[in-house]
Design a protein around this motif. Structure first.
Motif, mmCIF file in Angstrom:
data_model
loop_
_atom_site.group_PDB
_atom_site.id
_atom_site.type_symbol
_atom_site.label_atom_id
_atom_site.label_comp_id
_atom_site.label_asym_id
_atom_site.label_seq_id
_atom_site.Cartn_x
_atom_site.Cartn_y
_atom_site.Cartn_z
ATOM 1 N N LEU A 115 -50.292 6.386 -29.743
ATOM 2 C CA LEU A 115 -49.882 6.291 -30.914
ATOM 3 C C LEU A 115 -49.811 7.609 -31.867
ATOM 4 O O LEU A 115 -50.986 8.204 -31.540
ATOM 5 N N ILE A 116 -48.507 7.960 -32.263
ATOM 6 C CA ILE A 116 -48.553 9.203 -32.573
ATOM 7 C C ILE A 116 -48.058 9.218 -34.228
ATOM 8 O O ILE A 116 -47.137 8.502 -34.583
ATOM 9 N N ASN A 117 -48.991 9.785 -35.018
ATOM 10 C CA ASN A 117 -48.708 9.961 -36.730
ATOM 11 C C ASN A 117 -48.450 11.188 -37.021
ATOM 12 O O ASN A 117 -48.955 12.285 -36.547
ATOM 13 N N GLU A 171 -45.598 5.775 -43.117
ATOM 14 C CA GLU A 171 -45.870 4.406 -42.707
ATOM 15 C C GLU A 171 -45.677 4.104 -41.105
ATOM 16 O O GLU A 171 -46.034 3.314 -40.699
ATOM 17 N N GLU A 172 -44.774 5.336 -40.518
ATOM 18 C CA GLU A 172 -44.285 4.813 -39.098
ATOM 19 C C GLU A 172 -45.473 5.338 -38.201
ATOM 20 O O GLU A 172 -45.690 6.569 -38.176
ATOM 21 N N THR A 173 -45.737 4.746 -37.031
ATOM 22 C CA THR A 173 -46.425 5.020 -35.895
ATOM 23 C C THR A 173 -45.644 5.153 -34.671
ATOM 24 O O THR A 173 -45.233 3.937 -34.595
ATOM 25 N N VAL A 174 -45.446 6.080 -34.256
ATOM 26 C CA VAL A 174 -44.509 6.212 -32.743
ATOM 27 C C VAL A 174 -45.560 5.646 -31.836
ATOM 28 O O VAL A 174 -46.513 6.178 -31.713
ATOM 29 N N ARG A 175 -44.708 4.849 -31.000
ATOM 30 C CA ARG A 175 -45.486 4.248 -29.878
ATOM 31 C C ARG A 175 -44.772 4.895 -28.615
ATOM 32 O O ARG A 175 -43.594 4.634 -28.351
#
Length: 224
Positions: free
Chosen positions: A90-92, A72-76
């Protein structure tokens, strides 16, 4: 004697400045060739992600992978774009069909926009493997509480997202519902200012020559 000393100074100074200009012209040719090689590497046909991946051997390698985004997490990662201003990369996490888990840099969204949802379903991603070197002594610590990162540190990102230390920077994908704007690696992002440097040195040579001529003229006339 003073007159000939000024001539010598004018000649030596002009020669040095012209030499620096010519050196920058040579550097321009060298850098242009390097950028052309990088461009060819970046835009080569994409291949499946190799089983064994290393930064030394596979940086900028064009690859493709089929799978789905997981977690569920998108690293910004905070960045700035000339046209759009401040925003986030946006890194997933992304799971390939063979079960391997990598990271995908989906691209850019403005800080003023709502965070684009993570694409659903299965699709193909195409881009380049990268291990960006974005950390220096001025880079602040990541704000994990606010989920704001200040650099794409592949090792830390992979540990955080629980994937292999592999980052695919997206060029295009089959996920039609992805609203992030891809920021692919391009040789145009690499500065090549040697032409400006060359023009600067040649301009200084012209100015030096002009000023020297003026002083020689004044010196000669002052004796008459």
């Amino acid at each position: 004697m003073r007159y000939w000393g000024m001539i010598l100074l004018a000649t030596v100074g002009t020669a040095i400045l012209l030499g620096l200009g010519l050196w920058q012209v040579q550097r321009l040719a060298w850098k242009t060739d390097i950028l052309a090689q990088i461009e060819r590497k970046i835009l080569a046909p994409a291949i499946d992600i190799p089983a064994e991946v290393t930064a030394a051997s596979h940086d900028l390698l064009p690859v493709r992978g089929t799978g789905s985004y997981i977690g569920e997490e998108t690293v910004r990662v905070l960045v700035s774009q000339k046209i759009y201003g401040a925003g986030y990369r946006l890194i997933n996490a992304f799971e390939l069909r063979d079960g391997r888990k990598i990271m995908v840099d989906r691209g850019f969204t403005s800080v003023r926009a709502a965070l684009p949802a993570v694409p659903k379903g299965t699709g193909q991603v195409t881009g380049n493997l990268q291990w960006p070197q974005e950390i220096d002594s001025f880079t602040p610590d990541n704000d994990l509480a606010a989920n704001i990162w200040f650099a794409r540190d592949v090792a830390k990102l992979s540990a955080h997202l629980q994937t292999e230390p592999i980052l695919l920077v997206l060029r295009n994908s089959s996920f039609a519902d992805d609203l992030a704007r891809p920021l692919p690696k391009m040789s145009a992002n690499i500065p090549n200012d040697h032409l400006n440097y060359a023009l600067t040195w040649f301009s200084l040579a012209l100015i030096w020559l002009g000023m020297s001529g003026y002083f020689l003229y004044r010196s000669r006339n002052s004796k008459t």
